[in-house]
Design a protein around this motif. Structure first.
Motif, mmCIF file in Angstrom:
data_model
loop_
_atom_site.group_PDB
_atom_site.id
_atom_site.type_symbol
_atom_site.label_atom_id
_atom_site.label_comp_id
_atom_site.label_asym_id
_atom_site.label_seq_id
_atom_site.Cartn_x
_atom_site.Cartn_y
_atom_site.Cartn_z
ATOM 1 N N LYS A 71 1.107 -1.028 0.026
ATOM 2 C CA LYS A 71 -0.080 0.248 -0.082
ATOM 3 C C LYS A 71 0.619 1.667 0.291
ATOM 4 C CE LYS A 71 -4.418 -1.791 2.311
ATOM 5 N NZ LYS A 71 -4.801 -2.321 3.457
ATOM 6 N N LEU A 72 1.996 0.814 0.618
ATOM 7 C CA LEU A 72 2.771 2.265 0.951
ATOM 8 C C LEU A 72 4.186 2.601 -0.179
ATOM 9 C CD1 LEU A 72 3.841 2.417 4.541
ATOM 10 C CD2 LEU A 72 2.573 4.022 3.678
ATOM 11 N N ALA A 73 4.004 1.395 -0.918
ATOM 12 C CA ALA A 73 4.584 1.802 -1.976
ATOM 13 C C ALA A 73 3.535 2.234 -3.334
ATOM 14 C CB ALA A 73 5.189 0.765 -2.138
ATOM 15 N N LYS A 74 2.054 1.864 -2.945
ATOM 16 C CA LYS A 74 2.274 2.234 -4.318
ATOM 17 C C LYS A 74 1.993 3.417 -4.285
ATOM 18 C CE LYS A 74 -0.948 -1.907 -5.334
ATOM 19 N NZ LYS A 74 -2.086 -2.762 -5.104
ATOM 20 N N ALA A 75 1.200 4.671 -3.051
ATOM 21 C CA ALA A 75 1.043 5.828 -2.632
ATOM 22 C C ALA A 75 2.319 6.455 -3.424
ATOM 23 C CB ALA A 75 0.714 6.020 -1.507
ATOM 24 N N VAL A 76 3.571 6.183 -2.646
ATOM 25 C CA VAL A 76 4.983 6.722 -3.028
ATOM 26 C C VAL A 76 5.312 6.467 -4.422
ATOM 27 C CG1 VAL A 76 7.017 6.611 -2.741
ATOM 28 C CG2 VAL A 76 6.084 6.017 -1.176
ATOM 29 N N VAL A 77 5.063 5.504 -5.270
ATOM 30 C CA VAL A 77 5.232 5.430 -7.031
ATOM 31 C C VAL A 77 3.879 6.476 -7.584
ATOM 32 C CG1 VAL A 77 4.904 4.635 -8.822
ATOM 33 C CG2 VAL A 77 5.815 3.546 -7.031
ATOM 34 N N HIS A 78 2.611 6.282 -7.049
ATOM 35 C CA HIS A 78 1.386 7.774 -7.721
ATOM 36 C C HIS A 78 1.546 9.109 -6.844
ATOM 37 C CE1 HIS A 78 0.775 4.272 -10.378
ATOM 38 N NE2 HIS A 78 0.233 3.319 -8.826
ATOM 39 N N GLY A 79 2.687 8.823 -6.264
ATOM 40 C CA GLY A 79 3.433 10.548 -5.997
ATOM 41 C C GLY A 79 2.021 11.218 -4.769
ATOM 42 N N LYS A 80 1.706 10.426 -4.342
ATOM 43 C CA LYS A 80 0.293 10.260 -2.872
ATOM 44 C C LYS A 80 0.991 10.797 -2.050
ATOM 45 C CE LYS A 80 -3.405 7.891 -5.923
ATOM 46 N NZ LYS A 80 -4.740 7.859 -5.700
ATOM 47 N N ILE A 81 2.285 10.408 -1.909
ATOM 48 C CA ILE A 81 2.949 10.935 -0.356
ATOM 49 C C ILE A 81 4.088 11.562 -1.280
ATOM 50 C CG2 ILE A 81 3.821 9.481 1.541
ATOM 51 C CD1 ILE A 81 2.923 7.414 1.208
ATOM 52 N N GLU A 82 4.292 12.690 -0.293
ATOM 53 C CA GLU A 82 5.737 13.206 -0.394
ATOM 54 C C GLU A 82 6.653 13.151 -0.017
ATOM 55 O OE1 GLU A 82 5.871 18.084 0.089
ATOM 56 O OE2 GLU A 82 2.921 17.899 -0.671
ATOM 57 N N ASP A 83 7.781 13.061 -0.685
ATOM 58 C CA ASP A 83 9.500 13.229 0.020
ATOM 59 C C ASP A 83 9.416 13.467 1.670
ATOM 60 O OD1 ASP A 83 12.704 12.055 0.235
ATOM 61 O OD2 ASP A 83 12.496 12.618 -1.513
ATOM 62 N N PRO A 84 9.458 12.788 2.743
ATOM 63 C CA PRO A 84 10.300 13.269 3.913
ATOM 64 C C PRO A 84 11.621 13.770 4.127
ATOM 65 C CG PRO A 84 9.735 11.173 3.813
ATOM 66 C CD PRO A 84 9.373 11.965 2.692
ATOM 67 N N THR A 85 12.611 13.090 2.801
ATOM 68 C CA THR A 85 14.230 13.078 3.180
ATOM 69 C C THR A 85 14.168 14.395 2.388
ATOM 70 O OG1 THR A 85 14.106 11.851 1.014
ATOM 71 C CG2 THR A 85 13.997 10.630 2.791
ATOM 72 N N ASP A 86 13.827 15.299 1.439
ATOM 73 C CA ASP A 86 14.177 16.403 1.044
ATOM 74 C C ASP A 86 14.938 15.809 -0.060
ATOM 75 O OD1 ASP A 86 14.430 18.750 0.292
ATOM 76 O OD2 ASP A 86 16.139 19.608 1.122
ATOM 77 N N GLY A 87 15.149 14.691 -0.661
ATOM 78 C CA GLY A 87 15.624 14.023 -1.533
ATOM 79 C C GLY A 87 17.650 13.297 -1.661
ATOM 80 N N ALA A 88 17.074 13.352 -0.498
ATOM 81 C CA ALA A 88 17.633 12.048 -0.002
ATOM 82 C C ALA A 88 18.185 11.169 -1.202
ATOM 83 C CB ALA A 88 17.662 11.822 1.352
ATOM 84 N N VAL A 89 19.492 9.756 -1.443
ATOM 85 C CA VAL A 89 19.625 9.232 -2.561
ATOM 86 C C VAL A 89 20.430 7.748 -1.551
ATOM 87 C CG1 VAL A 89 19.781 10.829 -4.711
ATOM 88 C CG2 VAL A 89 22.050 10.864 -3.156
ATOM 89 N N PHE A 90 20.866 8.529 -0.599
ATOM 90 C CA PHE A 90 21.700 7.711 0.518
ATOM 91 C C PHE A 90 20.387 7.919 1.625
ATOM 92 C CE2 PHE A 90 24.747 9.250 -1.817
ATOM 93 C CZ PHE A 90 25.556 8.585 -3.160
ATOM 94 N N TYR A 91 21.393 6.441 2.362
ATOM 95 C CA TYR A 91 20.449 6.310 3.813
ATOM 96 C C TYR A 91 21.505 5.125 4.589
ATOM 97 C CZ TYR A 91 17.610 1.977 2.160
ATOM 98 O OH TYR A 91 17.191 1.372 2.353
ATOM 99 N N HIS A 92 21.531 5.074 5.999
ATOM 100 C CA HIS A 92 22.039 3.345 6.453
ATOM 101 C C HIS A 92 21.412 4.117 8.082
ATOM 102 C CE1 HIS A 92 24.380 6.449 9.192
ATOM 103 N NE2 HIS A 92 24.507 6.546 8.194
ATOM 104 N N THR A 93 21.363 2.803 8.663
ATOM 105 C CA THR A 93 20.421 3.408 10.309
ATOM 106 C C THR A 93 21.466 3.361 10.665
ATOM 107 O OG1 THR A 93 21.624 1.051 10.757
ATOM 108 C CG2 THR A 93 19.918 0.708 9.517
ATOM 109 N N LYS A 94 21.566 3.819 12.049
ATOM 110 C CA LYS A 94 21.603 4.526 13.360
ATOM 111 C C LYS A 94 23.048 4.051 13.622
ATOM 112 C CE LYS A 94 18.206 7.401 14.805
ATOM 113 N NZ LYS A 94 17.246 7.789 16.248
ATOM 114 N N ALA A 95 22.671 2.598 13.335
ATOM 115 C CA ALA A 95 23.516 1.303 13.982
ATOM 116 C C ALA A 95 25.076 1.361 13.541
ATOM 117 C CB ALA A 95 23.123 0.598 14.075
ATOM 118 N N VAL A 96 25.465 1.676 12.170
ATOM 119 C CA VAL A 96 26.346 1.832 11.200
ATOM 120 C C VAL A 96 26.835 3.053 11.028
ATOM 121 C CG1 VAL A 96 26.486 -0.489 10.705
ATOM 122 C CG2 VAL A 96 24.865 1.763 8.730
ATOM 123 N N LYS A 97 27.792 2.763 10.848
ATOM 124 C CA LYS A 97 28.855 4.914 10.253
ATOM 125 C C LYS A 97 29.518 4.027 9.095
ATOM 126 C CE LYS A 97 30.983 9.201 12.020
ATOM 127 N NZ LYS A 97 30.423 9.915 12.084
#
Length: 121
Positions: A71-97
């Motif tokens: 459900k979330l993927a469909k909403a994201v792909v169809h532009g129904k949920i705005e990007d909360p990251t402001d254009g991020a292209v990388f991420y990782h968990t807090k557990a790693v650096k």
């Protein structure tokens, strides 16, 4: 897209999950560094740990979570949920650096993930 959400962020809030999904879209829409399809981005070698740590082979055991991801993927792909990251292209968990995190610009922390974009030249 649902696969990424499930394996990378199913324990997160909807905002955390969609943030991870938006990284995939942001990469897809980037002009040069990544493949131009969601599938291409997801399958790109060594980009998502679940694709090479055995998680993918174990499947989607938490059916309610998988349905939530669809459900979330469909909403994201169809532009129904705005990007909360402001254009991020990388991420990782807090557990790693990871070493690469020093070469990119930190944008935000959402749930247990830290999001980044390329530094402007």
């Amino acid at each position: 897209m649902a696969e990424v959400g499930y394996h990378e962020a199913r324990g997160e809030s909807d905002k955390g999950v969609t943030a991870v999904m938006h990284v995939v879209l942001n990469r897809k829409n980037h002009d040069t560094m990544w493949p131009s399809t969601v599938s291409g981005v997801v399958k790109q070698r060594a980009q998502f740990s679940y694709r090479h740590d055995g998680s993918l082979e174990r499947g989607f055991k938490e059916k309610d979570q998988y349905n939530r991801m669809v459900k979330l993927a469909k909403a994201v792909v169809h532009g129904k949920i705005e990007d909360p990251t402001d254009g991020a292209v990388f991420y990782h968990t807090k557990a790693v650096k990871p070493g690469w995190s020093k070469r990119v610009k930190k944008l935000d922390v959402i749930g247990s993930h830290i999001f980044y974009k390329l530094k402007e030249k």
